[in-house]
Motif scaffolding. Structure first.
Motif, PDB file in Angstrom:
ATOM      1  N   UNK A   1       0.812  -1.221   0.000  1.00 29.03           N
ATOM      2  CA  UNK A   1       0.000   0.000   0.000  1.00 29.03           C
ATOM      3  C   UNK A   1       0.845   1.270   0.000  1.00 29.03           C
ATOM      4  N   UNK A   2       1.964   1.245   0.700  1.00 25.31           N
ATOM      5  CA  UNK A   2       2.802   2.455   0.792  1.00 25.31           C
ATOM      6  C   UNK A   2       4.109   2.295   0.025  1.00 25.31           C
ATOM      7  N   UNK A   3       4.131   1.363  -0.924  1.00 23.23           N
ATOM      8  CA  UNK A   3       5.346   1.070  -1.670  1.00 23.23           C
ATOM      9  C   UNK A   3       5.378   1.838  -2.985  1.00 23.23           C
ATOM     10  N   UNK A   4       6.517   2.416  -3.288  1.00 21.53           N
ATOM     11  CA  UNK A   4       6.760   3.025  -4.598  1.00 21.53           C
ATOM     12  C   UNK A   4       7.001   1.857  -5.561  1.00 21.53           C
ATOM     13  N   UNK A   5       5.987   1.524  -6.364  1.00 22.09           N
ATOM     14  CA  UNK A   5       6.065   0.321  -7.184  1.00 22.09           C
ATOM     15  C   UNK A   5       7.091   0.435  -8.313  1.00 22.09           C
ATOM     16  N   UNK A   6       7.398   1.631  -8.780  1.00 24.21           N
ATOM     17  CA  UNK A   6       8.443   1.788  -9.797  1.00 24.21           C
ATOM     18  C   UNK A   6       9.806   1.428  -9.189  1.00 24.21           C
TER      19      UNK A   6
END
Length: 118
Positions: A36-41
């Motif tokens: 949820x709070x992860x920078x997916x890039x």
């Protein structure tokens, strides 16, 4: 000797695998909350580098060890199995042979204790 990284198709295949893997994880209600709070890039780049390294490809991973990365996440056997299923399916969908996917998953499974902090 050909490495597992080369057998599966190198960087282009790993990029497809990680993209498919992320799509399926984010569609899984039992797992998506962990990101949820992860920078997916950023996560994508880390995972491509990490998989490259554990599959005997270029050593590009500079992230934390698996036990530190997953510390405090309260991951269970069920989470590990769900992620493994998604990763296997992502490899299959990206054209990785069953034999090579199985060999890759054996490498991932060898990290299970560190990932689950057990």
């Amino acid at each position: 000797m050909t490495t597992l990284y080369e057998k599966i198709g190198g960087q282009p295949t790993l990029e497809k695998v990680v993209d498919a893997f992320h799509n399926s994880i984010m569609a899984d209600s039992s797992l998506k909350g962990f990101f949820a709070k992860t920078d997916m890039a950023k996560q994508r780049a880390h995972q491509i580098a990490f998989f490259s390294q554990i599959l005997e490809g270029p050593k590009q991973y500079s992230g934390r060890p698996m036990d530190k990365t997953h510390s405090g996440m309260k991951l269970s056997e069920q989470h590990f199995e769900a992620v493994s299923k998604h990763l296997t399916a992502a490899m299959t969908a990206s054209g990785v042979s069953a034999e090579d996917a199985s060999a890759a998953m054996a490498k991932v499974s060898s990290l299970k204790a560190a990932i689950l902090n057990k």
